[in-house]
Design an enzyme around this catalytic site. Structure first.
Site, PDB file in Angstrom:
ATOM      1  N   LYS B  78       0.869  -1.188   0.000  1.00 15.69           N
ATOM      2  CA  LYS B  78       0.000   0.000   0.000  1.00 15.69           C
ATOM      3  C   LYS B  78       0.901   1.231   0.000  1.00 15.69           C
ATOM      4  O   LYS B  78       1.938   1.252   0.689  1.00 15.69           O
ATOM      5  CB  LYS B  78      -0.875  -0.028   1.257  1.00 15.69           C
ATOM      6  CG  LYS B  78      -1.935   1.067   1.315  1.00 15.69           C
ATOM      7  CD  LYS B  78      -2.796   0.942   2.586  1.00 15.69           C
ATOM      8  CE  LYS B  78      -3.893   1.986   2.660  1.00 15.69           C
ATOM      9  NZ  LYS B  78      -4.716   1.857   3.877  1.00 15.69           N
ATOM     10  N   SER B 153      -9.710   1.821   3.027  1.00 14.20           N
ATOM     11  CA  SER B 153      -8.847   2.603   2.178  1.00 14.20           C
ATOM     12  C   SER B 153      -7.836   1.793   1.376  1.00 14.20           C
ATOM     13  O   SER B 153      -7.342   2.262   0.362  1.00 14.20           O
ATOM     14  CB  SER B 153      -8.082   3.604   3.031  1.00 14.20           C
ATOM     15  OG  SER B 153      -7.219   2.936   3.927  1.00 14.20           O
ATOM     16  N   SER B 177      -9.863  -0.603   7.174  1.00 14.07           N
ATOM     17  CA  SER B 177      -9.250  -0.404   5.856  1.00 14.07           C
ATOM     18  C   SER B 177      -8.559  -1.611   5.254  1.00 14.07           C
ATOM     19  O   SER B 177      -8.171  -1.578   4.097  1.00 14.07           O
ATOM     20  CB  SER B 177      -8.261   0.764   5.911  1.00 14.07           C
ATOM     21  OG  SER B 177      -8.960   1.981   5.904  1.00 14.07           O
TER      22      SER B 177
END
Lengths: 477, 485
Positions: B78, B153, B177
């Site tokens: 990420k 997210s 997330s």
């Protein structure tokens, strides 16, 4: 109307740890800008702080030395504000739960001892420095100082004059330096002071509106700024106006305080506990360990010097003004066995030499052993006090022990009675008129003969021996 | 089967038997990326050249017999974890050009284990969002339905695993997330206990809630990834110095005699009926494995969202103060003075959702409001934590749906923050309590959208989660179904 000032001080002291409070960067002053930095103190994304344990230990030391209570658990809080010298946009400080609270120190005033309360002592990180170039529309930032550990010492509003404030400031400075946790250098900013000051009619209990003074980078300026501000507030009140609560900067060149920001512009720091740091638990054993290693503090030392060495309070005060000086004196006193003489030589000649060259006692070329030896040489009559004055100068210049200097210069005192008697006889024979005067009752002439003997012996004769022989020989025939 | 479709443990078998090497796997993954990344857009930055270099190194290790936990395995990161020398944007314009001079601890650990990084995945800006729509770098699509969001997210990391654009990936979870996008993309996602995986180098959103975790194709891979990334880090003060068990040892233990708590507060109105149905199926499956489901109560559940939306924005408002245009990242042009520079930089550098949360957080911490908001929220947070402590007296793990609905349409909730916030309603309490949670696929809607089941356990009981998730996964047997890209 008679007004009474009410003063409280906030002192920031940089701690003498090797590395910064939350990273391993060096804390050394004076390096090339931005060389003592890393991702952590630069506030890069994703980095995290890890507390330097020595910072806690040093703060405990200061708390113990100022009679503060140490909280079993304390935490760090974020103080949020924007400024380019603050890379994270917040300063890690302590807020609701400081390390220590409720302490005091005593200061000596003409009226006697006065106790000044300490509200709290807490740990925090220093910010960086802005460097402004007047020829550019932009400024530079040096972040070497960012993350250098600080303690903030907040006093109660207990001081009632600039003199008291100055005495308190000096007392705290002395303690910090004694504890060897701060170098106390005000010019380099390792010891800084802000003041809160208000005035009120004498006899009134309620406080007046206060102003906060900043930017006073010497003891003298703290006192000057306070005196100015007290007068300024007095003038305002006397002209029927009201003091505005604001932050004011001391302008050294103009000798005035100038408004920096008002209450309405005051920051809302939005303090909250820093989630990146865990609460610090300080148990009894840690405090006991620190207490055990605490050095003798200036006030205690002063009292001991007066008691053990029979020194007057003034001497004790001067000699304990720094730990190194006090140690130096004690060495000389103990090695020579003559504390009063040691005190006189250290406070007189030694401090004068050092002051002339702005040198610190730790760099004194005369070792305590040498000075003690010199005192003993006076005591046993090898040299006179007058000779010692010359010898000590030579010792300071060359760092040589007194015996070497005496040998090199042939300065040993003449204590040979027969040789001295011969010289005196010659002088008396050459000055018959003065001899007659003396014998006629004009005893003042005695000094003249002493001078003549000293001159003839180049000052090497033992003064006591001269006196004795002269008296004997003048009255004899 | 293509190599990119396999799991870590399947690939490891092939590597050990010298049937394939890392370069073969990386080649396969990048072939897949070339084919479908254009339609999924899981990545912000691809590290293709670097990946092939590392694969060549891994191949040497393989030849020398030096095979570690992830040797030669393509892993995506990420874009919130710092990678030395590689762009790390956090999905934001304000860091659009930021290249960190250091690696996050988790990146170091993955490198140490031999992983090969494929790239940095897309995410909601500063991890604020549940749909990956707030990224400055465009929207990631759900591989199961390209007109739908992948969740967020960590939407890029979830979509990358689901679409075989990597073998496993790293995400971060502040309020769901990892688990929410894992559920919506039909993959396994774990949020470990707070303090289990180092946060050093994870760009902070809400420091007391953030936690790094893995996305994998199955539970066994999750255990393998956890073995690599978990552990104490002296660079993080909130990292916990506890030994890490071998999580793969929990895979085949079964759950006979397990008590599974079903919190009654989690079966609320507004939950999609197909999700309720899938949950019933999950309970039945678990009971079939020898566990019993018991109803429990987490009485402060209704306050979770409110507490979260005070604490997370408050911490964020402070964490994001460093993006001021002074030192790195985006700086606005034509500023007349310092204040103007701050205002223009932050106005143009942050997106709407980030600014919204900075404002909420700043307000919550303001003098005069602190007690009513932040302090009160912290107190209620303690009660939420206590709810779980109480629950562990009655059960070993808790089972809940991961999300109240399957993946929604792109654009459907982006202008309705409250609706958006509700998509994390089942995942937020975990972060507030600091406990671990895992989302595993538990079925599909009639439209073919994945549904996730969430298991929760006590602090540092990730092993238990792997134990039940592995047993359930085997029983549910959904692994054959793949998105049709």
């Amino acid at each position: 109307m008679a007004y009474e000032p009410v003063i409280g001080l906030e002192i920031h002291a940089q701690l003498l740890t090797k590395s910064k409070i939350f990273c391993s960067c060096s804390t050394l002053f004076g390096a090339e800008p931005n060389t003592h930095t890393c991702a952590i103190c630069l506030g890069m994304p994703g980095v995290l702080p890890v507390l330097n344990r020595t910072v806690v230990e040093y703060t405990i030391k200061m708390a113990l030395a100022t009679n503060c209570a140490i909280n079993e658990s304390c935490n760090f809080a974020r103080k949020n504000y924007f400024y380019p010298d603050l890379p994270k946009g917040y300063q890690i400080s302590q807020y609701a739960q400081p390390l220590s609270e409720h302490g005091y120190v005593d200061i000596e005033q003409n009226e006697g001892k006065k106790r000044i309360g300490i509200t709290r002592i807490h740990m925090e990180e220093d910010a960086g420095k802005m460097i402004h170039d007047e020829h550019l529309p932009s400024s530079y930032i040096d972040l070497n100082r960012t993350g250098v550990p600080l303690i903030e010492i907040v006093s109660e509003p207990d001081m009632r004059s600039s003199e008291e404030a100055s005495a308190y400031l000096k007392r705290l400075h002395e303690i910090l330096v004694y504890l060897e946790i701060c170098d106390g250098n005000m010019e380099e900013g390792s010891f800084r002071c802000d003041a809160n000051v208000s005035i009120r009619p004498r006899g009134e209990n309620a406080f007046g509106t206060r102003t906060e003074l900043k930017n006073m980078n010497s003891f003298r300026n703290v006192q000057r700024a306070l005196d100015y501000e007290i007068k300024r507030q007095q003038y305002i009140l006397e002209s029927g106006q009201a003091v505005i609560q604001e932050t004011r900067l001391w302008d050294d060149s103009q000798g005035v305080t100038l408004s920096m920001r008002g209450k309405e512009e005051a920051h809302d720091y939005r303090y909250f506990p820093d989630p990146d740091l865990v609460p610090i638990v300080i148990d009894e054993s840690w405090v006991a360990e620190v207490r055990k290693n605490l050095p003798e503090l200036p006030l205690a030392k002063r009292e001991r010097f007066m008691r053990d060495y029979q020194l007057p309070s003034y001497d004790a005060g001067v000699l304990t003004s720094s730990r190194v000086l006090a140690d130096y004196f004690e060495d000389v006193a103990n090695l020579s066995g003559k504390p009063k003489a040691a005190s006189n030589w250290v406070m007189g000649d030694i401090l004068r030499f050092l002051n002339e060259e702005k040198r610190d006692i730790k760099d004194c070329p005369i070792l305590p052993q040498s000075l003690a030896e010199m005192i003993q040489l006076i005591e046993n009559g090898t040299i006179s006090g007058k000779m010692a004055k010359d010898i000590i100068e030579e010792m300071y210049r060359t760092g040589k022990p007194p015996t070497t200097i005496i040998e090199e210069k042939g300065m040993v005192q003449i204590t040979d009675e027969a040789a001295l008697a011969k010289t005196i006889a010659e002088i008396l024979a050459a000055n018959t008129a003065q001899v007659e005067q003396y014998r006629g009752g004009k005893e003042k002439v005695f000094g003249y003969f002493v001078g003549q003997v000293m001159k003839a012996t180049k000052g090497k004769a033992n003064p006591q021996l001269i006196n004795d022989l002269l008296k004997k020989m003048l009255t004899a025939s | 089967m293509e190599l990119h479709q396999l799991t870590i443990h399947e690939l490891q078998k092939l590597i050990r038997s010298k049937e394939v090497n890392s370069s073969d796997i990386v080649k396969s993954v990048f072939k897949r990326i070339d084919a479908v990344e254009g339609s999924v857009h899981a990545y912000i930055t691809l590290m293709k050249e670097h990946a092939f270099e590392e694969a060549a190194k891994a191949d040497r290790c393989i030849r020398e017999g030096n095979i570690r936990a992830l040797t030669g395995i393509p892993v995506a990161l990420k874009d919130i974890v710092c990678t030395k020398g590689f762009l790390t944007t956090c999905g934001s314009r304000i860091l659009h050009n930021f290249i960190p001079p250091y690696d996050a601890t988790v990146v170091e650990k993955l490198k140490e284990a031999g992983a090969v990084f494929t790239g940095k995945t897309n995410m909601d800006e500063f991890a604020m969002g549940s749909s990956t729509e707030t990224s400055y770098f465009g929207i990631t699509k759900n591989p199961w339905a390209l007109d739908r969001i992948p969740g967020g997210s960590s939407g890029g990391s979830a979509a990358a695993v689901a679409a075989d654009l990597c073998i496993a990936s790293i995400g971060s979870d502040t309020g769901g997330s990892i688990r929410q996008p894992a559920a919506l993309c039909g993959v396994v996602g774990m949020k470990p206990t707070y303090g289990r995986v180092s946060r050093y180098g994870l760009i902070a959103f809400a420091s007391s809630l953030d936690q790094i975790g893995p996305f994998t194709k199955d539970v066994e891979d999750c255990a393998i990834m956890m073995n690599v990334i978990a552990g104490h880090d002296p660079r993080e003060s909130t990292s916990v110095p506890l030994d890490v068990p071998d999580y793969t040892a929990f895979l085949s233990r079964g759950i006979d005699g397990f008590k599974v708590g079903i919190p009654k507060e989690y079966f609320i109105e507004g939950i999609d009926p197909e999700i309720t149905e899938a949950m019933r199926g999950a309970m039945k499956a678990i009971e079939g494995l020898g566990a019993t489901c018991v109803e429990i109560s987490l009485p402060h559940t209704e306050y979770c969202l409110a507490v979260y939306y005070i604490i997370a924005p408050a911490e964020a408002s402070s964490n994001l103060a460093r993006y001021d245009g002074v030192k790195y990242g985006f700086r606005a042009d034509d500023c007349k003075d310092l204040l103007d520079m701050y205002k223009k930089t932050r106005s143009a550098g942050f997106g709407a959702e980030v600014k919204r949360r900075i404002m909420i957080g700043t307000y919550a911490l303001s003098s005069g409001y602190y007690d009513a908001y932040y302090k009160k929220a912290s107190q209620v947070r303690a009660l939420i934590k206590r709810d779980f402590e109480e629950a562990w007296k009655h059960c070993d793990v808790i089972l809940t749906p991961t999300t109240p609905t399957p993946a929604f349409k792109i654009g459907e909730k982006i202008d309705d923050p409250l609706q958006m916030y509700l998509s994390d309603i089942f995942t937020i309490s975990t972060n507030l309590a600091g406990i671990p949670g895992i989302s595993v696929p538990c079925g599909f809607t009639r439209q073919g959208l994945p549904i996730g089941a969430q298991f929760l356990a006590g602090h540092f009981e990730e092993g238990k989660l792997i134990q039940i998730a592995a047993a359930f996964e085997k029983q549910a047997n959904l692994k054959q179904r793949r998105p049709n890209l």
